[in-house]
Design an enzyme around this catalytic site. Structure first.
Site, short mmCIF file in Angstrom:
data_model
loop_
_atom_site.label_atom_id
_atom_site.label_comp_id
_atom_site.label_asym_id
_atom_site.label_seq_id
_atom_site.Cartn_x
_atom_site.Cartn_y
_atom_site.Cartn_z
N CYS A 133 -45.49 -69.65 -46.45
CA CYS A 133 -45.92 -69.87 -45.07
C CYS A 133 -45.95 -68.51 -44.35
O CYS A 133 -45.18 -67.61 -44.67
CB CYS A 133 -44.95 -70.82 -44.36
N HIS A 153 -40.85 -74.21 -46.06
CA HIS A 153 -39.54 -74.08 -45.42
C HIS A 153 -39.32 -75.21 -44.42
O HIS A 153 -40.27 -75.71 -43.80
CB HIS A 153 -39.42 -72.73 -44.70
CO CO Z 1 -44.06 -72.65 -41.66
#
Ligand code: CO
Length: 226
Positions: free
Chosen positions: A42, A98
Site C-alpha cells: 500500500c 495493512h
Molecule cells: Co493502506
C-alpha cells in the site's frame, strides 16, 4: 530549513554513511539489480516496505498503490509484474496489506464526488465486500469490519496474481515464484502471513491458461500470451 530541504540534507548524510561502512556500496549496486522479491504494498507512508523488513537497496523490487491492489487490466502493476518475473526472475512475490488501511476504509463508505478517480480504483474492493457481505456485516465494530476486508483484499490480490498469464507461465516453465499474502499491523509493527501459493497450486479452470494443450497443438512454436 524547509521540510523538503531536510530530505536532501538527510540524503547526503545517508550516502556518506553508506560509503564509510562500505566504500564499494554504490559502485557495486550501480552495476546491476538482482532482487529476490517483488513487493506489492500500500502507498500508506506508515508501511515503508524496506524499513519494516530491514532490506537494503537492491533487495526488493517494489510496486505500491492505494490498498495494495493487483488489477488485471492495470498496465502499471502488470508491467512491474512482467519485468520482475521475466527479467529479474524474482523467487517470491509478496502482497502486503495493512490493518486500518485508509483505502479499504474508504471502500466501505459512500463514494465521494471529490474523489471520482480514487473511487474507481477502490471499486474492486467494494466488490470483495459485496461478495463477502454476510461475513463482514456480522462483525460488531467498524474496525473489525475494515480489518477483515483488509485480509480478504490481500487474499484476493494473491488470487489475481495467480490468474495472470505471467505467473502461470513462470510456474509452468520455471517452477517459481511463490506468492505470499501478508498483513502488517500498524499498532505493533509486525507482519503476519495469511496465505502462500506455491508454483504447483491448482488454478480454478476458468482462470487457467492452457500451456500444455497449446504446446501439443503447436509443437514447433512456443506460445506466449500476455
Ligand atoms: Co493502506
Amino acid at each position: 530549513m524547509h521540510s523538503f530541504e531536510k530530505l536532501l540534507s538527510d540524503n547526503k548524510t545517508w550516502a556518506r554513511q553508506k560509503k564509510v561502512s562500505n566504500p564499494e556500496f554504490f559502485t557495486q549496486l550501480a552495476k546491476e539489480q538482482k532482487p529476490e522479491f517483488l513487493w506489492i504494498g500500500c502507498s500508506d507512508s506508515r508501511v515503508p516496505a524496506e524499513i519494516i523488513v530491514n532490506a537494503e537497496p537492491g533487495e526488493m523490487f517494489i510496486h505500491r498503490n492505494i490498498a495494495n491492489q493487483m488489477i488485471a487490466t492495470d498496465f502499471n502493476c502488470l508491467s512491474v509484474l512482467q519485468y520482475a518475473v521475466t527479467v529479474l526472475q524474482v523467487k517470491h512475490i509478496i502482497v502486503c496489506g495493512h490493518y486500518n488501511c485508509g483505502g479499504v476504509k474508504a471502500a466501505l463508505g459512500r463514494q465521494s464526488s471529490q474523489l471520482v478517480i480514487t473511487n474507481k480504483w477502490l471499486m474492486h474492493i467494494k466488490d470483495i465486500y459485496r461478495l463477502n457481505k454476510a461475513e463482514i456485516d456480522a462483525l460488531p465494530t467498524e474496525e473489525q469490519r475494515v480489518n477483515r476486508l483488509v485480509e480478504l483484499n490481500i487474499l484476493e490480490q494473491v488470487q489475481t496474481l495467480a490468474h495472470t498469464s505471467i505467473i502461470q507461465q513462470a510456474w509452468h516453465e520455471d517452477n517459481r515464484p511463490t506468492l505470499h499474502g501478508w498483513v502488517y499491523g500498524l499498532n505493533d509493527g509486525l507482519l503476519k502471513p495469511l496465505v502462500t501459493l506455491y508454483p504447483d497450486t491448482e488454478i480454478e479452470p476458468i482462470f487457467k491458461y492452457d500451456y500444455h494443450e497449446a504446446e501439443m497443438a503447436l509443437p514447433e512454436k512456443k506460445l506466449r500470451s500476455v
